[in-house]
Design an enzyme around this catalytic site. Sequence first.
Site, short mmCIF file in Angstrom:
data_model
loop_
_atom_site.label_atom_id
_atom_site.label_comp_id
_atom_site.label_asym_id
_atom_site.label_seq_id
_atom_site.Cartn_x
_atom_site.Cartn_y
_atom_site.Cartn_z
N ASP A 191 0.76 -1.07 0.11
CA ASP A 191 0.01 -0.05 -0.13
C ASP A 191 0.76 1.15 -0.11
OD1 ASP A 191 -2.49 1.86 0.59
OD2 ASP A 191 -1.40 1.94 2.60
N ASP A 216 -1.20 -0.53 5.92
CA ASP A 216 -1.48 -0.08 7.58
C ASP A 216 -3.09 0.05 7.77
OD1 ASP A 216 -1.88 2.14 5.28
OD2 ASP A 216 -2.78 3.29 6.95
N ASP A 266 -0.40 5.13 1.00
CA ASP A 266 -0.69 6.06 1.92
C ASP A 266 -0.69 5.49 3.39
OD1 ASP A 266 -0.86 8.24 0.33
OD2 ASP A 266 -2.89 7.90 -0.36
N LYS A 289 -9.22 -2.08 -2.96
CA LYS A 289 -9.19 -2.62 -1.80
C LYS A 289 -10.18 -2.33 -0.72
CE LYS A 289 -5.09 -1.14 -1.52
NZ LYS A 289 -3.90 -0.42 -0.83
#
Length: 254
Positions: free
Chosen positions: A10, A206, A12, A181
Amino acid sequence: MKQYRAFCFDLDGTVYRGKEAIPTAVKFIHQLQEKKLDVFFVTNNSSKTPSQIRETLKQFGIDASEKQIYSSALVTAKYVKERFGQAKVYVIGQDGIRRAFQEQNIGMVEEKPDVVVMGIDRMITYEKLTKACLAVQNGAALIGTNEDIRFPTEEGFHPGNGSFVKLVSQVCNVEPIFMGKPSPVMLEMIQQEYGYGKEEMLMIGDNYDTDILCGIRFGCDTVHVNTGVVKAEAVKEKELQPTYYVEDLSEFHI
């Protein structure tokens, strides 16, 4: 530790926060590249083209090709092309989603669309939201590139695309279709294009509700990093657990 071949990150909250890199993530990616392991970037951010994302990564000291970048914009454009054919589409979004639709030769219109597609738009207005609401009430399908309610920046959390899609869906009393996602589609695309076994792939992120669930639904191992949206304490209360927990990627050894 398993011997993974494909590391799917991922962005961000995992590789950077807003305009600030997460140094431990950058260092870990460099280690993977030195070992000639395959690195991919899997993002729900539909606002940027692969070329723009590549430039962003370059600013943080990460060298990546466009082929290593998979975004919700690309997945959404392919889905609309396959599912709706020559439909007319009203698009809320920025360069990434618009470029993806142009490449699929999908007609984008301002009036009487068959489909409303919403990606993150930092120039969002009441007028755009109202136009989307009226189109959906008149029968247009509602598709969101992703359902992230918020995303982390160096300042704090900013509103995500999902917050605006849910606004429209609640006004119109319809269920939107979400493409990014936790849908496993982007991981499936990587697997199909490169021929990995699921046991050879690792999803790193995260956000439990997007990144980790994406990996779980796809069927590969996952790493939750405590550097972004969802903290480990909250994740440990979930029924389905990530394969690994780390505070940051300095704790993950290959």
